[in-house]
Design a protein around this motif. Structure first.
Motif, PDB file in Angstrom:
ATOM      1  N   UNK A  76      30.666 -43.397 -35.963  1.00 27.11           N
ATOM      2  CA  UNK A  76      32.013 -42.824 -36.014  1.00 27.11           C
ATOM      3  C   UNK A  76      33.082 -43.915 -35.929  1.00 27.11           C
ATOM      4  N   UNK A  77      32.786 -44.997 -35.231  1.00 27.11           N
ATOM      5  CA  UNK A  77      33.738 -46.114 -35.116  1.00 27.11           C
ATOM      6  C   UNK A  77      34.032 -46.764 -36.464  1.00 27.11           C
ATOM      7  N   UNK A  78      33.113 -46.624 -37.422  1.00 31.58           N
ATOM      8  CA  UNK A  78      33.299 -47.204 -38.754  1.00 31.58           C
ATOM      9  C   UNK A  78      33.830 -46.195 -39.764  1.00 31.58           C
ATOM     10  N   UNK A  79      34.003 -44.957 -39.336  1.00 32.54           N
ATOM     11  CA  UNK A  79      34.553 -43.920 -40.212  1.00 32.54           C
ATOM     12  C   UNK A  79      36.087 -44.007 -40.170  1.00 32.54           C
ATOM     13  N   UNK A  80      36.726 -43.151 -40.899  1.00 35.77           N
ATOM     14  CA  UNK A  80      38.186 -43.076 -40.886  1.00 35.77           C
ATOM     15  C   UNK A  80      38.677 -42.907 -39.458  1.00 35.77           C
ATOM     16  N   UNK A  81      39.776 -43.544 -39.119  1.00 33.63           N
ATOM     17  CA  UNK A  81      40.279 -43.476 -37.735  1.00 33.63           C
ATOM     18  C   UNK A  81      40.592 -42.050 -37.293  1.00 33.63           C
ATOM     19  N   UNK A  82      40.824 -41.144 -38.244  1.00 38.12           N
ATOM     20  CA  UNK A  82      41.108 -39.743 -37.917  1.00 38.12           C
ATOM     21  C   UNK A  82      39.881 -38.841 -38.055  1.00 38.12           C
ATOM     22  N   UNK A  83      38.724 -39.452 -38.308  1.00 45.18           N
ATOM     23  CA  UNK A  83      37.502 -38.662 -38.476  1.00 45.18           C
ATOM     24  C   UNK A  83      37.096 -38.031 -37.149  1.00 45.18           C
ATOM     25  N   UNK A  84      36.457 -36.874 -37.268  1.00 46.99           N
ATOM     26  CA  UNK A  84      35.898 -36.184 -36.107  1.00 46.99           C
ATOM     27  C   UNK A  84      34.416 -35.946 -36.386  1.00 46.99           C
ATOM     28  N   UNK A  85      33.725 -35.371 -35.418  1.00 50.08           N
ATOM     29  CA  UNK A  85      32.313 -35.058 -35.621  1.00 50.08           C
ATOM     30  C   UNK A  85      32.097 -34.195 -36.862  1.00 50.08           C
ATOM     31  N   UNK A  86      33.058 -33.340 -37.154  1.00 53.12           N
ATOM     32  CA  UNK A  86      32.860 -32.339 -38.206  1.00 53.12           C
ATOM     33  C   UNK A  86      33.665 -32.585 -39.476  1.00 53.12           C
ATOM     34  N   UNK A  87      34.530 -33.587 -39.475  1.00 51.60           N
ATOM     35  CA  UNK A  87      35.370 -33.817 -40.653  1.00 51.60           C
ATOM     36  C   UNK A  87      35.620 -35.307 -40.836  1.00 51.60           C
ATOM     37  N   UNK A  88      35.304 -35.838 -42.019  1.00 51.21           N
ATOM     38  CA  UNK A  88      35.506 -37.266 -42.252  1.00 51.21           C
ATOM     39  C   UNK A  88      36.984 -37.655 -42.385  1.00 51.21           C
ATOM     40  N   UNK A  89      37.840 -36.671 -42.659  1.00 53.20           N
ATOM     41  CA  UNK A  89      39.273 -36.929 -42.842  1.00 53.20           C
ATOM     42  C   UNK A  89      39.547 -38.095 -43.782  1.00 53.20           C
ATOM     43  N   UNK A  90      38.814 -38.111 -44.880  1.00 55.96           N
ATOM     44  CA  UNK A  90      39.060 -39.101 -45.923  1.00 55.96           C
ATOM     45  C   UNK A  90      38.829 -38.431 -47.273  1.00 55.96           C
ATOM     46  N   UNK A  91      39.331 -39.055 -48.302  1.00 53.59           N
ATOM     47  CA  UNK A  91      39.166 -38.494 -49.637  1.00 53.59           C
ATOM     48  C   UNK A  91      37.704 -38.564 -50.057  1.00 53.59           C
ATOM     49  N   UNK A  92      37.236 -37.479 -50.610  1.00 57.26           N
ATOM     50  CA  UNK A  92      35.880 -37.458 -51.144  1.00 57.26           C
ATOM     51  C   UNK A  92      35.941 -37.015 -52.595  1.00 57.26           C
ATOM     52  N   UNK A  93      34.973 -37.438 -53.369  1.00 55.70           N
ATOM     53  CA  UNK A  93      34.907 -37.043 -54.780  1.00 55.70           C
ATOM     54  C   UNK A  93      34.104 -35.759 -54.953  1.00 55.70           C
ATOM     55  N   UNK A  94      33.677 -35.204 -53.832  1.00 57.75           N
ATOM     56  CA  UNK A  94      32.865 -33.993 -53.870  1.00 57.75           C
ATOM     57  C   UNK A  94      33.343 -33.061 -52.758  1.00 57.75           C
TER      58      UNK A  94
END
Length: 160
Positions: A76-94
Motif C-alpha cells: 500500500x505504501x507504493x500505491x497512490x497516496x490516496x489509495x485505500x484497502x478497497x480502492x486504488x484511487x488512480x486511473x485505470x484502463x479497465x
C-alpha cells in the motif's frame, strides 16, 4: 540490500542472527531472486495498462484478502497516496469491478478460471500482453504469500 532486507524475510520477521536466519543465509540466492521478481512485477520498465501504483495496489489487495496485513501495508505504501484497502484511487484502463473480479478469481480460485474470464478482460479493453502482465503479478504475489506464510510458521515454531 542484504537478504534480510528482502520483503519475504522482513515481513516474516526472520533475523540474520536467528537459527533459521543462519540456515537461510546459505540459500541467499533464492531470496535475492525473489526480491528481483517482486521488483519486476511491481516496478517493471514496461507497465502496459498497469502503472506502478496500480500494481502495488493490486498486490496490496491480494495480500489483504489473504489476511497478510503486514505485506498488504508494505504494498500500500507504493500505491497512490490516496489509495485505500478497497480502492486504488488512480486511473485505470479497465473497470475496477472487472479487474477485482478477475484478481479475486485468479488468486483464490485458479482452477475455476475459464476462457470467458479472459474474454471479459479483452472486451473491457485489455490487450493480451496486459492480461499476461496481470497474471504474472497475481502469480507472484500468491507465491510470495505462500513463502512468507511458511517462513512465519518456521519462525514461530523455533521455540517449540
Amino acid at each position: 540490500m542484504t537478504i534480510f532486507e528482502t520483503t519475504a524475510l522482513q515481513i516474516s520477521g526472520i533475523s540474520e542472527t536467528s537459527k533459521i536466519g543462519k540456515i537461510i543465509s546459505k540459500r541467499s540466492e533464492i531470496f535475492k531472486m525473489s526480491q528481483k521478481a517482486e521488483n519486476s512485477v511491481i516496478f517493471p520498465k514496461v507497465c502496459g495498462a498497469f502503472p506502478h501504483e496500480l500494481r502495488a495496489w493490486i498486490a496490496c489487495y491480494i495480500s489483504k484478502k489473504a489476511n497478510h496485513i503486514k505485506l498488504a501495508n508494505k504494498f500500500l505504501k507504493n500505491a497512490n497516496k490516496n489509495a485505500t484497502w478497497t480502492n486504488p484511487n488512480c486511473n485505470t484502463k479497465i473497470d475496477l469491478q472487472i479487474l477485482i473480479s478477475f484478481v479475486d478469481k485468479v488468486s483464490n480460485n485458479t482452477k475455476d478460471v475459464e476462457a470467458k474470464d479472459i474474454t471479459i478482460l479483452q472486451k473491457a479493453g485489455l490487450a493480451d500482453e496486459d492480461i499476461v502482465r496481470l497474471c504474472q503479478l497475481i502469480a507472484f504475489v500468491s507465491f510470495q504469500i505462500r513463502v512468507i506464510t511458511g517462513l512465519e510458521l518456521m519462525n514461530r515454531g523455533k521455540n517449540e
